[in-house]
Scaffold this motif. Sequence first.
Motif, PDB file in Angstrom:
ATOM      1  N   ASP A 250       0.545  -8.196   2.656  1.00 31.93           N
ATOM      2  CA  ASP A 250      -0.195  -7.024   2.171  1.00 31.93           C
ATOM      3  C   ASP A 250      -0.701  -7.220   0.745  1.00 31.93           C
ATOM      4  N   MET A 251      -0.928  -8.466   0.335  1.00 33.96           N
ATOM      5  CA  MET A 251      -1.261  -8.724  -1.066  1.00 33.96           C
ATOM      6  C   MET A 251      -2.597  -8.113  -1.483  1.00 33.96           C
ATOM      7  N   ASN A 252      -3.531  -7.951  -0.545  1.00 33.29           N
ATOM      8  CA  ASN A 252      -4.812  -7.351  -0.915  1.00 33.29           C
ATOM      9  C   ASN A 252      -4.654  -5.912  -1.387  1.00 33.29           C
ATOM     10  N   ALA A 253      -3.554  -5.249  -1.001  1.00 35.27           N
ATOM     11  CA  ALA A 253      -3.309  -3.867  -1.425  1.00 35.27           C
ATOM     12  C   ALA A 253      -3.051  -3.761  -2.928  1.00 35.27           C
ATOM     13  N   LEU A 254      -2.740  -4.884  -3.588  1.00 34.23           N
ATOM     14  CA  LEU A 254      -2.559  -4.846  -5.041  1.00 34.23           C
ATOM     15  C   LEU A 254      -3.820  -4.359  -5.748  1.00 34.23           C
ATOM     16  N   ALA A 255      -4.973  -4.514  -5.102  1.00 28.38           N
ATOM     17  CA  ALA A 255      -6.228  -4.026  -5.689  1.00 28.38           C
ATOM     18  C   ALA A 255      -6.221  -2.511  -5.860  1.00 28.38           C
ATOM     19  N   LEU A 256      -5.393  -1.807  -5.090  1.00 27.80           N
ATOM     20  CA  LEU A 256      -5.311  -0.351  -5.196  1.00 27.80           C
ATOM     21  C   LEU A 256      -4.682   0.106  -6.499  1.00 27.80           C
ATOM     22  N   ALA A 257      -3.930  -0.777  -7.151  1.00 26.77           N
ATOM     23  CA  ALA A 257      -3.205  -0.383  -8.364  1.00 26.77           C
ATOM     24  C   ALA A 257      -4.138   0.107  -9.465  1.00 26.77           C
ATOM     25  N   LYS A 258      -5.337  -0.420  -9.523  1.00 25.16           N
ATOM     26  CA  LYS A 258      -6.258  -0.014 -10.592  1.00 25.16           C
ATOM     27  C   LYS A 258      -6.734   1.428 -10.418  1.00 25.16           C
TER      28      LYS A 258
ATOM     29  N   GLN B 240       5.382  -1.536 -19.811  1.00 26.89           N
ATOM     30  CA  GLN B 240       4.514  -0.372 -19.635  1.00 26.89           C
ATOM     31  C   GLN B 240       3.125  -0.754 -19.127  1.00 26.89           C
ATOM     32  N   THR B 241       3.090  -1.548 -18.072  1.00 29.97           N
ATOM     33  CA  THR B 241       1.837  -1.899 -17.420  1.00 29.97           C
ATOM     34  C   THR B 241       2.146  -2.332 -15.990  1.00 29.97           C
ATOM     35  N   HIS B 242       1.129  -2.506 -15.167  1.00 31.56           N
ATOM     36  CA  HIS B 242       1.389  -3.052 -13.833  1.00 31.56           C
ATOM     37  C   HIS B 242       2.017  -4.435 -13.996  1.00 31.56           C
ATOM     38  N   SER B 243       3.089  -4.703 -13.257  1.00 28.59           N
ATOM     39  CA  SER B 243       3.785  -5.974 -13.450  1.00 28.59           C
ATOM     40  C   SER B 243       4.394  -6.463 -12.143  1.00 28.59           C
ATOM     41  N   LEU B 244       4.545  -7.780 -12.078  1.00 31.19           N
ATOM     42  CA  LEU B 244       5.125  -8.435 -10.910  1.00 31.19           C
ATOM     43  C   LEU B 244       6.215  -9.382 -11.387  1.00 31.19           C
ATOM     44  N   CYS B 245       7.419  -9.201 -10.850  1.00 31.01           N
ATOM     45  CA  CYS B 245       8.545 -10.069 -11.209  1.00 31.01           C
ATOM     46  C   CYS B 245       8.934 -10.871  -9.967  1.00 31.01           C
ATOM     47  N   GLU B 246       8.792 -12.174 -10.076  1.00 32.43           N
ATOM     48  CA  GLU B 246       9.179 -13.058  -8.978  1.00 32.43           C
ATOM     49  C   GLU B 246      10.592 -13.581  -9.216  1.00 32.43           C
TER      50      GLU B 246
ATOM     51  N   GLY C 264      -0.079 -16.862  -9.681  1.00 32.04           N
ATOM     52  CA  GLY C 264      -1.526 -16.782  -9.532  1.00 32.04           C
ATOM     53  C   GLY C 264      -1.972 -15.443  -8.960  1.00 32.04           C
ATOM     54  N   LEU C 265      -1.178 -14.903  -8.048  1.00 36.93           N
ATOM     55  CA  LEU C 265      -1.492 -13.602  -7.464  1.00 36.93           C
ATOM     56  C   LEU C 265      -1.428 -12.506  -8.529  1.00 36.93           C
ATOM     57  N   ALA C 266      -0.414 -12.569  -9.374  1.00 35.95           N
ATOM     58  CA  ALA C 266      -0.303 -11.594 -10.460  1.00 35.95           C
ATOM     59  C   ALA C 266      -1.528 -11.658 -11.372  1.00 35.95           C
ATOM     60  N   LYS C 267      -1.942 -12.858 -11.715  1.00 31.28           N
ATOM     61  CA  LYS C 267      -3.110 -13.025 -12.581  1.00 31.28           C
ATOM     62  C   LYS C 267      -4.370 -12.492 -11.909  1.00 31.28           C
ATOM     63  N   GLN C 268      -4.532 -12.765 -10.630  1.00 30.38           N
ATOM     64  CA  GLN C 268      -5.711 -12.323  -9.881  1.00 30.38           C
ATOM     65  C   GLN C 268      -5.897 -10.805  -9.955  1.00 30.38           C
ATOM     66  N   PHE C 269      -4.789 -10.059  -9.885  1.00 31.97           N
ATOM     67  CA  PHE C 269      -4.870  -8.599  -9.837  1.00 31.97           C
ATOM     68  C   PHE C 269      -4.458  -7.939 -11.155  1.00 31.97           C
ATOM     69  N   ASP C 270      -4.418  -8.710 -12.234  1.00 28.51           N
ATOM     70  CA  ASP C 270      -4.109  -8.185 -13.581  1.00 28.51           C
ATOM     71  C   ASP C 270      -2.736  -7.528 -13.667  1.00 28.51           C
ATOM     72  N   PHE C 271      -1.754  -8.154 -13.032  1.00 34.17           N
ATOM     73  CA  PHE C 271      -0.364  -7.730 -13.165  1.00 34.17           C
ATOM     74  C   PHE C 271       0.310  -8.675 -14.157  1.00 34.17           C
ATOM     75  N   GLU C 272       1.088  -8.129 -15.087  1.00 39.61           N
ATOM     76  CA  GLU C 272       1.869  -9.008 -15.962  1.00 39.61           C
ATOM     77  C   GLU C 272       2.946  -9.689 -15.121  1.00 39.61           C
ATOM     78  N   TYR C 273       3.150 -10.975 -15.368  1.00 39.50           N
ATOM     79  CA  TYR C 273       4.041 -11.777 -14.520  1.00 39.50           C
ATOM     80  C   TYR C 273       5.353 -12.100 -15.230  1.00 39.50           C
TER      81      TYR C 273
ATOM     82  N   ALA D   4       0.838  -1.209   0.000  1.00 38.73           N
ATOM     83  CA  ALA D   4       0.000   0.000   0.000  1.00 38.73           C
ATOM     84  C   ALA D   4       0.869   1.254   0.000  1.00 38.73           C
ATOM     85  N   SER D   5       1.963   1.242   0.753  1.00 36.67           N
ATOM     86  CA  SER D   5       2.870   2.393   0.787  1.00 36.67           C
ATOM     87  C   SER D   5       3.517   2.634  -0.570  1.00 36.67           C
TER      88      SER D   5
END
Length: 199
Positions: A91-99, A173-179, A144-153, A66-67
């Motif tokens: 804090d994974m639910n905070a990914l919903a704020l990205a939209k 150039q989009t919201h993205s998550l790199c594991e 799966g978390l990236a897919k749930q919140f529409d982050f490119e993985y 969230a921060s």
Amino acid sequence: LNESFSKNFTEITVINRLFKIISTVDNNCFISNSLNSRICNSFVNSETFKGSFLNRGASGIDGNIASAIGCAKGNKKDVLAIVGDLTLLYDMNALALAKHVEHHIQICVINNQGGAIVKALKQVKDPRVLDKYFKTTHTFSFSGLAKQFDFEYFCIDERETMEDRLTGFVSNQTHSLCEVKINEAETFAHIKELTINFL
């Protein structure tokens, strides 16, 4: 450090490469608590710190996602957050704020299978005690978390593909998550190789 980085695939190597890459783009960097912030403090060249933010003190690992998203909104810039696996899980639910943010949120999660910072505790010598009572071991992946919140993985699990995938992740150039899947033992061997005074 350069020779050490060329042969290792550890949190130190990944974080240093990220800072080198993002030093060429106009975005902010958010560093989560725990091992990441200590690695930055000990092993990252301060000249590559640009627009860096972090939570320290009593906040622990709570609320770091969230921060980071608030950092993007408040500063009106893309933000790259370097976080640990437990930080993201807390804090994974905070990914919903990205939209609700017009700037890109990039989350680089260092997955060492759960709270590896406790391995640096000198007070506890027995690894069985550390693993049972201090470490929060898990086997989760974040695709799966990236897919749930529409982050490119993106996923990195070896030294050979690290450079290209980190560059692709940062330039995306989009919201993205790199594991980044890291072996904790190799990271602490690397830390021991570089310094005897860590933490």
